[in-house]
Scaffold this motif. Structure first.
Motif, PDB file in Angstrom:
ATOM      1  N   LYS A 307       0.828  -1.195   0.000  1.00 24.41           N
ATOM      2  CA  LYS A 307       0.000   0.000   0.000  1.00 24.41           C
ATOM      3  C   LYS A 307       0.870   1.256   0.000  1.00 24.41           C
ATOM      4  CE  LYS A 307      -3.921  -2.057   2.477  1.00 24.41           C
ATOM      5  NZ  LYS A 307      -4.808  -1.967   3.672  1.00 24.41           N
ATOM      6  N   ARG A 308       0.354   2.291  -0.615  1.00 21.20           N
ATOM      7  CA  ARG A 308       1.032   3.584  -0.554  1.00 21.20           C
ATOM      8  C   ARG A 308       0.989   4.099   0.882  1.00 21.20           C
ATOM      9  NH1 ARG A 308       2.908   7.225  -3.812  1.00 21.20           N
ATOM     10  NH2 ARG A 308       2.179   6.134  -5.687  1.00 21.20           N
ATOM     11  N   GLU A 309       2.098   4.635   1.340  1.00 23.76           N
ATOM     12  CA  GLU A 309       2.168   5.124   2.717  1.00 23.76           C
ATOM     13  C   GLU A 309       1.234   6.315   2.895  1.00 23.76           C
ATOM     14  OE1 GLU A 309       5.488   6.852   5.905  1.00 23.76           O
ATOM     15  OE2 GLU A 309       6.121   6.051   3.955  1.00 23.76           O
ATOM     16  N   VAL A 310       0.429   6.252   3.931  1.00 26.20           N
ATOM     17  CA  VAL A 310      -0.553   7.296   4.202  1.00 26.20           C
ATOM     18  C   VAL A 310       0.043   8.315   5.172  1.00 26.20           C
ATOM     19  CG1 VAL A 310      -2.860   7.786   5.088  1.00 26.20           C
ATOM     20  CG2 VAL A 310      -2.417   5.637   3.891  1.00 26.20           C
ATOM     21  N   PRO A 311       0.026   9.598   4.832  1.00 25.17           N
ATOM     22  CA  PRO A 311       0.577  10.604   5.753  1.00 25.17           C
ATOM     23  C   PRO A 311      -0.338  10.812   6.948  1.00 25.17           C
ATOM     24  CG  PRO A 311      -0.472  11.678   3.899  1.00 25.17           C
ATOM     25  CD  PRO A 311      -0.506  10.195   3.602  1.00 25.17           C
ATOM     26  N   PRO A 312       0.203  11.252   8.068  1.00 25.26           N
ATOM     27  CA  PRO A 312      -0.647  11.544   9.228  1.00 25.26           C
ATOM     28  C   PRO A 312      -1.536  12.752   8.952  1.00 25.26           C
ATOM     29  CG  PRO A 312       1.583  12.334   9.603  1.00 25.26           C
ATOM     30  CD  PRO A 312       1.625  11.538   8.326  1.00 25.26           C
ATOM     31  N   LYS A 313      -2.680  12.773   9.600  1.00 25.29           N
ATOM     32  CA  LYS A 313      -3.572  13.909   9.416  1.00 25.29           C
ATOM     33  C   LYS A 313      -2.993  15.128  10.116  1.00 25.29           C
ATOM     34  CE  LYS A 313      -8.359  15.351   9.337  1.00 25.29           C
ATOM     35  NZ  LYS A 313      -9.760  14.909   9.339  1.00 25.29           N
ATOM     36  N   GLU A 314      -2.977  16.247   9.399  1.00 23.45           N
ATOM     37  CA  GLU A 314      -2.400  17.480   9.911  1.00 23.45           C
ATOM     38  C   GLU A 314      -3.482  18.535  10.091  1.00 23.45           C
ATOM     39  OE1 GLU A 314       0.530  18.458   6.988  1.00 23.45           O
ATOM     40  OE2 GLU A 314       1.998  17.041   7.793  1.00 23.45           O
ATOM     41  N   PRO A 315      -3.181  19.605  10.825  1.00 20.68           N
ATOM     42  CA  PRO A 315      -4.171  20.681  11.003  1.00 20.68           C
ATOM     43  C   PRO A 315      -4.537  21.332   9.673  1.00 20.68           C
ATOM     44  CG  PRO A 315      -2.380  20.873  12.592  1.00 20.68           C
ATOM     45  CD  PRO A 315      -1.965  19.826  11.609  1.00 20.68           C
TER      46      PRO A 315
END
Length: 336
Positions: A307-315
């Motif tokens: 899977k493509r790496e998912v970035p963390p949710k940011e403000p």
């Protein structure tokens, strides 16, 4: 899109696939991909879309054949001989022409635009919610149409698929750019609307799309991807999509295209931020596009079985809304 999906990943994209693609820009074809090209002065309209004059291994001996047919022959040769799990495509990345939101930001200044005016549907007799093209923007698209007519006569390969953002200004741009071209048989212009090809999502009303019903009424010739919803499922009034999330969204869009489209020459009509994220996702050099600008990229894709790496949710990337219209200070930077 179901709410469980939209809350399980930081961006409103489709569920992650069990594979993705590694993208590698193929240099030596277009000036825009070369580090020596100055994007502040480069004019694609005066330089054949940026195509580099060169010799190809597939060139015929003792021929005066023009560069575009020689380019297409070579690209199709490497595409047809690609290894399993690899593919080659040429992307025509076009930014929409000037929209009324561009006029508004220039009028009020970026600071005032970002914290006040961009939250509104319009002001001072200007309307920019799902912004339309201005007369200047319409002419910019017609200028691209003129260039296409000229280059097609010299054998420039026409796109096999025309992907278009669902926002009105991009559909207008694609229509004015392609609709009346004399295209080869089997390559008729048919805009294919893709939800994820949009500009940064949220807060700015210029980036909130119309309903599918409204789009169909205004542009009955377009085709929509499967499961395209009537209401806009992605735009949020209080959350502006961060850059990392936008890059991930556009990377998943590319993964979808490369997994499902067998074409080699593909057109994407989109926005400055979306195109910047595509270039970032494929590790292309940054290249600033003016409204109506076009950049071509030769791209190699290699399938990666994870899977493509998912970035963390940011403000949210947007500042809080101002209490009232601020001053007109702020340096101008173009928006999508």
């Amino acid at each position: 899109m179901s709410s469980d999906i939209s809350h399980s990943i930081p961006v409103p994209a489709s569920s992650p696939r069990n594979f993705h693609f590694k993208y590698t820009v193929q240099k030596g074809f277009f000036l825009q991909s070369e580090n020596s090209t100055d994007d502040t002065t480069f004019d694609f309209k005066k330089q054949n879309f940026g195509l580099i004059e060169r010799v190809y291994p597939t060139d015929k001996q003792e021929t005066d054949e023009k560069i575009w047919p020689r380019f297409e022959r070579y690209i199709r040769s490497i595409a047809s001989s690609a290894k399993e799990g690899e593919s080659f495509k040429v992307l025509f990345l076009g930014r929409h022409g000037q929209g009324w939101h561009n006029v508004a930001e220039a009028k009020y200044g970026t600071k005032a635009w970002d914290c006040y005016y961009s939250f509104l549907d319009g002001y001072d007799n200007l309307t920019w919610s799902d912004a339309l093209l201005t007369p200047v923007g319409q002419q910019q698209a017609r200028d691209v149409n003129t260039l296409w007519k000229e280059q097609l006569q010299y054998g420039m390969p026409a796109p096999e698929t025309y992907y278009v953002s669902p926002l009105t200004r991009t559909i207008e741009t694609a229509d004015l750019s392609f609709q009346d071209l004399e295209l080869p048989q089997g390559k008729k212009y048919k805009p294919y609307i893709k939800e994820l090809l949009r500009e940064a999502l949220g807060v700015h009303t210029c980036d909130r799309r119309s309903t599918k019903t409204q789009i169909s009424q205004s542009f009955p010739h377009v085709a929509f991807e499967p499961n395209f919803s009537d209401l806009d499922p992605l735009w949020e009034a209080n959350y502006r999509e961060p850059r990392s999330a936008r890059r991930y969204r556009l990377a998943t869009f590319l993964d979808d295209v490369f997994a499902n489209d067998d074409g080699v020459f593909l057109s994407f009509t989109s926005h400055s931020g979306a195109i910047a994220s595509i270039l970032e996702a494929i590790d292309h050099r940054a290249f600033k596009l003016e409204t109506g600008g076009v950049i071509l990229v030769v791209l190699k894709a290699e399938r990666v079985e994870r899977k493509r790496e998912v970035p963390p949710k940011e403000p949210s990337e947007a500042p809080p809304m101002c209490d009232g219209p601020p001053g007109m200070e702020g340096n101008h930077v173009s928006v999508g």
